[in-house]
Design an enzyme around this catalytic site. Structure first.
Site, PDB file in Angstrom:
ATOM      1  N   GLY A  13      -4.761  11.112   8.312  1.00  0.00           N
ATOM      2  CA  GLY A  13      -3.598  11.994   8.355  1.00  0.00           C
ATOM      3  C   GLY A  13      -2.409  11.299   7.742  1.00  0.00           C
ATOM      4  N   LEU A  14      -1.347  12.028   7.561  1.00  0.00           N
ATOM      5  CA  LEU A  14      -0.138  11.481   6.965  1.00  0.00           C
ATOM      6  C   LEU A  14       0.425  10.325   7.805  1.00  0.00           C
ATOM      7  CD1 LEU A  14       1.679  14.799   5.976  1.00  0.00           C
ATOM      8  CD2 LEU A  14       0.829  13.049   4.391  1.00  0.00           C
ATOM      9  N   PRO A  15       1.183   9.423   7.175  1.00  0.00           N
ATOM     10  CA  PRO A  15       1.868   8.379   7.947  1.00  0.00           C
ATOM     11  C   PRO A  15       2.767   9.037   9.010  1.00  0.00           C
ATOM     12  CG  PRO A  15       2.029   7.916   5.597  1.00  0.00           C
ATOM     13  CD  PRO A  15       1.449   9.300   5.735  1.00  0.00           C
ATOM     14  N   GLY A  16       2.680   8.539  10.224  1.00  0.00           N
ATOM     15  CA  GLY A  16       3.510   9.070  11.297  1.00  0.00           C
ATOM     16  C   GLY A  16       2.949  10.309  11.971  1.00  0.00           C
ATOM     17  N   GLY A  18       0.420  10.450  14.076  1.00  0.00           N
ATOM     18  CA  GLY A  18      -0.029  10.167  15.443  1.00  0.00           C
ATOM     19  C   GLY A  18      -1.417   9.570  15.538  1.00  0.00           C
ATOM     20  N   THR A  20      -2.706   6.452  15.213  1.00  0.00           N
ATOM     21  CA  THR A  20      -2.889   5.227  16.005  1.00  0.00           C
ATOM     22  C   THR A  20      -2.593   5.478  17.483  1.00  0.00           C
ATOM     23  OG1 THR A  20      -2.452   3.861  14.085  1.00  0.00           O
ATOM     24  CG2 THR A  20      -2.194   2.807  16.226  1.00  0.00           C
ATOM     25  N   SER A  87      -5.777   6.954   4.680  1.00  0.00           N
ATOM     26  CA  SER A  87      -6.913   7.279   3.805  1.00  0.00           C
ATOM     27  C   SER A  87      -6.701   8.620   3.097  1.00  0.00           C
ATOM     28  CB  SER A  87      -8.248   7.232   4.552  1.00  0.00           C
ATOM     29  OG  SER A  87      -8.215   7.871   5.796  1.00  0.00           O
TER      30      SER A  87
END
Length: 183
Positions: A13-16, A18, A20, A87
């Protein structure tokens, strides 16, 4: 001889978005249920395993192949490897699936969050810097993100709470592990 196989859960998914947060909470939950679980996170992996990795398309694809090999090693030893990586390219995720699938199950999980919401959250200030031109090849700003075409699970981090998403993910993982072990 039947060894317990783990599996690889590839959160993209996009950075930020959720990824992690969900992966970490799911790993904790799985451990409390008696499973062996590890989180491979993009920041940690780049800092400790692949510090020379760059951000061009080719460099990202090579980097994610390395991640897949590590995840495969964990999974073939009975560990649930939760891989939290932007990714951004379908090609890289398909290559990861090919690498892992020779020895373990692979689940692709799309952590969906609109770009506008990721920019609003911006937990590390990366979008601000990318929008100012300080970061090149930043996914969602100056580099594309290719959404999965048929993920095993979609977790929407705007419509659902983190705990709801963790519950959905843990249910999918434990169901898949039960199925693969014939329980």
């Amino acid at each position: 001889m039947s060894a317990l196989r783990g599996l690889v859960v590839w959160l993209t998914g996009l950075p930020g978005s959720g990824k992690t947060t969900i992966a970490t909470a799911a790993a904790e939950r799985l451990r409390s249920m008696g499973y062996r679980a590890e989180v491979l996170d993009g920041d940690w992996f780049r800092a400790h395993i692949d510090p020379e990795a760059g951000y061009t398309r080719e460099e990202r694809i090579k980097h994610l192949a390395r991640v897949a090999w590590v995840a495969r090693l964990l999974a073939r030893n009975g560990v649930v490897a939760l891989c939290s990586f932007v990714s951004p390219y379908r090609e890289a995720r398909e290559e990861a699936r090919k690498i892992v699938s020779e020895e373990a199950d692979f689940l692709e999980v799309y952590v969906r969050c609109p770009l506008e919401e990721c920019i609003r959250r911006d937990p590390k200030g990366l979008y601000r810097r990318a929008l100012a031109g300080e970061i090149k090849n930043f996914t969602g700003v100056s580099d594309p993100y290719e959404e999965p075409l048929s993920p095993d699970l979609v977790l929407d981090t705007v419509k659902n709470s983190a705990s709801e998403n963790v519950e959905k993910l843990v249910n999918l993982i434990t169901s898949r592990l039960r199925d693969s072990r014939g329980a």
